[in-house]
Write a protein that holds these residues in place. Structure first.
Motif, mmCIF file in Angstrom:
data_model
loop_
_atom_site.group_PDB
_atom_site.id
_atom_site.type_symbol
_atom_site.label_atom_id
_atom_site.label_comp_id
_atom_site.label_asym_id
_atom_site.label_seq_id
_atom_site.Cartn_x
_atom_site.Cartn_y
_atom_site.Cartn_z
ATOM 1 N N SER A 285 0.850 -1.192 0.000
ATOM 2 C CA SER A 285 0.000 0.000 0.000
ATOM 3 C C SER A 285 0.885 1.242 0.000
ATOM 4 O O SER A 285 1.904 1.287 0.692
ATOM 5 C CB SER A 285 -0.907 0.015 1.237
ATOM 6 N N ILE B 200 -3.060 -1.334 -8.247
ATOM 7 C CA ILE B 200 -4.476 -1.280 -7.896
ATOM 8 C C ILE B 200 -4.838 0.115 -7.391
ATOM 9 O O ILE B 200 -4.071 0.744 -6.657
ATOM 10 C CB ILE B 200 -4.797 -2.321 -6.812
ATOM 11 N N TRP C 11 -7.344 1.732 -4.935
ATOM 12 C CA TRP C 11 -8.290 1.388 -3.877
ATOM 13 C C TRP C 11 -9.066 2.632 -3.457
ATOM 14 O O TRP C 11 -8.483 3.642 -3.077
ATOM 15 C CB TRP C 11 -7.552 0.807 -2.668
ATOM 16 N N LYS D 156 -10.559 4.485 -0.973
ATOM 17 C CA LYS D 156 -10.458 4.433 0.477
ATOM 18 C C LYS D 156 -11.464 5.322 1.201
ATOM 19 O O LYS D 156 -11.621 5.208 2.420
ATOM 20 C CB LYS D 156 -9.044 4.826 0.920
ATOM 21 N N HIS E 39 -8.412 7.917 -2.956
ATOM 22 C CA HIS E 39 -7.841 6.617 -3.259
ATOM 23 C C HIS E 39 -6.412 6.489 -2.737
ATOM 24 O O HIS E 39 -5.729 7.486 -2.482
ATOM 25 C CB HIS E 39 -7.833 6.369 -4.768
ATOM 26 N N TRP F 137 -10.553 -1.188 -7.021
ATOM 27 C CA TRP F 137 -11.241 -1.861 -5.926
ATOM 28 C C TRP F 137 -12.151 -0.856 -5.234
ATOM 29 O O TRP F 137 -11.696 0.061 -4.549
ATOM 30 C CB TRP F 137 -10.230 -2.432 -4.935
ATOM 31 N N TYR G 271 -14.968 0.586 -2.602
ATOM 32 C CA TYR G 271 -15.148 0.380 -1.165
ATOM 33 C C TYR G 271 -16.339 -0.526 -0.870
ATOM 34 O O TYR G 271 -16.391 -1.177 0.173
ATOM 35 C CB TYR G 271 -15.270 1.714 -0.422
ATOM 36 N N VAL H 288 -14.447 -3.944 -0.896
ATOM 37 C CA VAL H 288 -13.305 -4.231 -0.020
ATOM 38 C C VAL H 288 -13.220 -3.306 1.190
ATOM 39 O O VAL H 288 -12.264 -3.387 1.956
ATOM 40 C CB VAL H 288 -11.977 -4.175 -0.815
ATOM 41 N N HIS I 269 -13.481 0.617 3.290
ATOM 42 C CA HIS I 269 -12.808 1.916 3.234
ATOM 43 C C HIS I 269 -12.210 2.209 4.605
ATOM 44 O O HIS I 269 -12.363 1.427 5.563
ATOM 45 C CB HIS I 269 -13.770 3.024 2.808
ATOM 46 N N LYS J 227 -6.432 -0.180 7.948
ATOM 47 C CA LYS J 227 -6.992 -0.825 6.774
ATOM 48 C C LYS J 227 -8.139 -1.743 7.201
ATOM 49 O O LYS J 227 -8.075 -2.408 8.229
ATOM 50 C CB LYS J 227 -5.914 -1.630 6.036
ATOM 51 N N LEU K 207 -10.235 -5.541 2.851
ATOM 52 C CA LEU K 207 -9.193 -5.209 1.878
ATOM 53 C C LEU K 207 -8.107 -6.283 1.870
ATOM 54 O O LEU K 207 -7.687 -6.755 0.807
ATOM 55 C CB LEU K 207 -8.580 -3.851 2.212
ATOM 56 N N ARG L 276 -9.323 -9.582 0.400
ATOM 57 C CA ARG L 276 -9.300 -9.618 -1.069
ATOM 58 C C ARG L 276 -7.935 -10.099 -1.560
ATOM 59 O O ARG L 276 -7.847 -10.936 -2.476
ATOM 60 C CB ARG L 276 -9.619 -8.225 -1.612
#
Length: 590
Positions: A204, A230, A232, A234, A249, A369, A371, A374, A376, A398, A402, A405
């Motif tokens: 991340s 990716i 994400w 968030k 993100h 991805w 929220y 997976v 937020h 996190k 997430l 996944r």
């Protein structure tokens, strides 16, 4: 089991090993020089070595493609430098110490990774890290080393005045990016060795260092092993109190150790996807959905342009600009097999029946991805709040969904996969591993590594009694494990919700540079260490150091009865001898 010739009591000196190999292959490239301390040392002459191994010699001033920064050579030195350290077991802070296969290791992750490098070489199936994003106010690890005359690297101070080895990296720092790069580079170099042949690492990161991290990972893992970046989602709502844009993100970089060896698992199909399939004609093959029987004409062959005659004699032409998906012969076979649908009354345009039983029982993962799928940051915070109602120890943890996944993409429930997180923080990874194991009867094992970073005295966590992040992480795993057992109807009686705590410390030996080969006939008998063992160390401390030396997993089952330590069902046996100064008994392994 044969007795080892010696116990090193320090990690491997990789630089020395590589130097020896170079000397064997290219003895003419070995020379002597004077180091910064005025001491004559052996060295490699780069000019001679280049002539030996290159078809084209690059001079120092010649332009080339490379990624570098100040002190990069020191970061490389940290990768190869040996250390003299130990991992000491802590039973009182562990859960199910004797039976669990999970590990929670406290200490600077660079040192810990070096200690794990040989024992866990090529063993981790997945690595996830959430390192400092270097946003201008993060704490970074301080990796200052000194080298003594014996050649081993030691810390010049294990901890700072606040009790940790971290310092704030302000964006006013002239070495802002340099310090971050010097921190992350050696750690990634080491963990690549821990990944197995099908292993994958997820990292991340935010906007500040995404570009630098890509370059570092391309160098360490190889550009050809880059899998994806990716996005994400968030946050679920915009922030208006921003100067430019509301950041919604983060990134997750994915690299495989060997991309050709790795294929991501398909994700589970959603109920919404499956709801599109119905069985309108009671077909014994089960639910199906209609799909277009025509295709773009530009991609068709002459055999795909024809009149289609339905079972009731109605004639159909492909729509304008299109052709049939199948040739006339193939289409007739499909009709006879009841795979073409003409509507409930037989008078509708033809459609292909796509059976649910014949489609992939999963979907390929996308690079964005959401929220909804997976979680937020706010969800992660709510999870923490539900576990710690007395305080919220982390602002942006996190969410477990997430990490789940990632686990679903690269691990399997029956493979005993090892998952490593060496920036453990709130221990979300450990929570996600236990949760997924409860859901699919899996046997995944985790190794969490975290420096005991001291909590701010003004923080909720400190006021609730947590002095450092490790205390929070361990308590989160304890409470999450109990909650999973209570709430999951699928929980097995043998679900591993325990963890074995190990703490990084200096070597168990007073003289950290001592090696047993200096003493005759010592073999694996530790009697000769009497004057070198530190007085505060126990026989179990020594046992774990022996386990590291021999490459025995630190999660191996251990029993102790009648003076005998039995590791991994007899793989290692340690016998108790006479007490040493009344504080512990020295084990002798056979």
């Amino acid at each position: 089991m044969n007795k080892p010739d010696n116990l090193k009591m320090h990690t491997v000196d990789l630089a020395a090993e590589k130097f020896t190999k170079i000397a064997e292959l290219f003895p003419n490239a070995i020379t002597e020089t004077i180091d910064e301390n005025g001491v004559v040392v052996r060295a490699v002459d780069p000019d001679i070595l280049q002539h030996e191994i290159n078809t084209h010699v690059l001079s120092g001033k010649e332009e080339r493609y490379q990624f570098t920064w100040p002190d990069k050579h020191k970061s490389i030195l940290l990768v190869n430098a040996p250390i003299a350290a130990a991992l000491r077991p802590c039973r009182e802070e562990s859960v199910n110490f004797n039976t669990t296969e999970n590990l929670y290791i406290e200490g600077d992750n660079l040192d810990v990774l070096k200690l794990l490098r040989e024992t866990y070489l090529n063993r981790a199936k997945m690595i996830y890290i959430d390192p400092p994003y270097n946003t201008g106010n993060d704490f970074l690890y301080e990796d200052n080393f000194t080298q003594n005359e014996s050649g081993f690297f030691i810390r010049d101070g294990q901890y700072n005045d606040e009790g940790n080895r971290m310092a704030r990296n302000l964006d006013s720092n002239g070495r802002f990016h340099t310090d971050w790069l010097n921190m992350i580079y050696p750690r990634l170099r080491i963990v690549r060795d821990l990944l197995n042949e099908e292993g994958v690492i997820f990292i991340s990161i935010g906007d500040n260092e995404i570009n630098n991290l890509r370059k570092i990972c391309d160098e360490i893992f190889g550009y050809e092993n880059f899998v994806s970046c990716i996005i994400w989602e968030k946050r679920y709502s915009p922030q208006n109190a921003v100067q430019w844009f509301s950041e919604a993100h983060d990134y997750i970089l994915i690299y495989a150790k060997f991309k050709n060896n790795w294929q991501p698992n398909l994700l589970n199909r959603s109920d919404e996807m499956n709801a599109r399939y119905r069985n309108l004609d009671n077909d014994p093959r089960g639910d199906w959905k209609p799909e277009n029987a025509s295709a773009q004409a530009g991609h068709g062959t002459p055999s795909q342009f024809y009149e289609l005659v339905s079972p009731n004699g109605k004639i159909y032409q492909p729509p304008n600009g299109r052709c049939w998906v199948y040739t006339k012969i193939k289409m007739q076979e499909m009709i006879e097999d009841n795979r073409i649908w003409f509507g409930s009354d037989g008078n509708s345009a033809p459609a292909i029946k796509r059976f649910l039983s014949e489609v992939k029982q999963g979907v390929a993962c996308q690079t964005i991805w959401k929220y909804d799928d997976v979680g937020h940051n706010q969800e992660g915070k709510k999870e923490i709040k539900s576990i710690f109602p007395e305080a919220v120890p982390f602002e942006t943890p996190k969410p477990t969904r997430l990490i789940k996944r990632m686990l679903q993409l690269c691990t399997n429930c029956n493979d005993n996969d090892i998952i490593l997180d060496f920036f453990s923080g709130s221990a979300t990874t450990a929570h996600a591993v236990m949760q997924l194991n409860a859901e699919d009867s899996g046997n995944r094992k985790f190794i969490m590594v975290q420096i005991p970073e001291v909590c701010d005295e003004n923080s909720e966590a400190y006021k609730a009694g947590y002095k450092n992040i490790c205390e929070i992480g361990k308590e989160r795993i304890r409470r999450a494990g109990r909650k999973i057992i209570e709430e999951s109807p699928l929980t097995r009686a043998d679900l591993d919700i325990g963890f074995r705590v190990l703490k990084l410390d200096s070597s168990n030996m007073k003289d950290v540079y001592y090696t047993p080969e200096e003493h005759a006939q010592m073999g694996f008998d530790l009697d000769g260490f009497t004057d070198n063992i530190k007085p505060d160390r126990t026989e179990e401390d020594l046992l774990f150091q022996v386990m590291l030396e021999l490459g025995v997993p630190l999660s191996a089952k251990i029993s102790h009865e009648s003076g005998v330590w039995n590791v991994s069902n007899g793989y290692l046996i340690a016998l108790t001898r006479t007490p040493f100064r009344g504080q512990f008994k020295r084990p002798v392994a056979h």
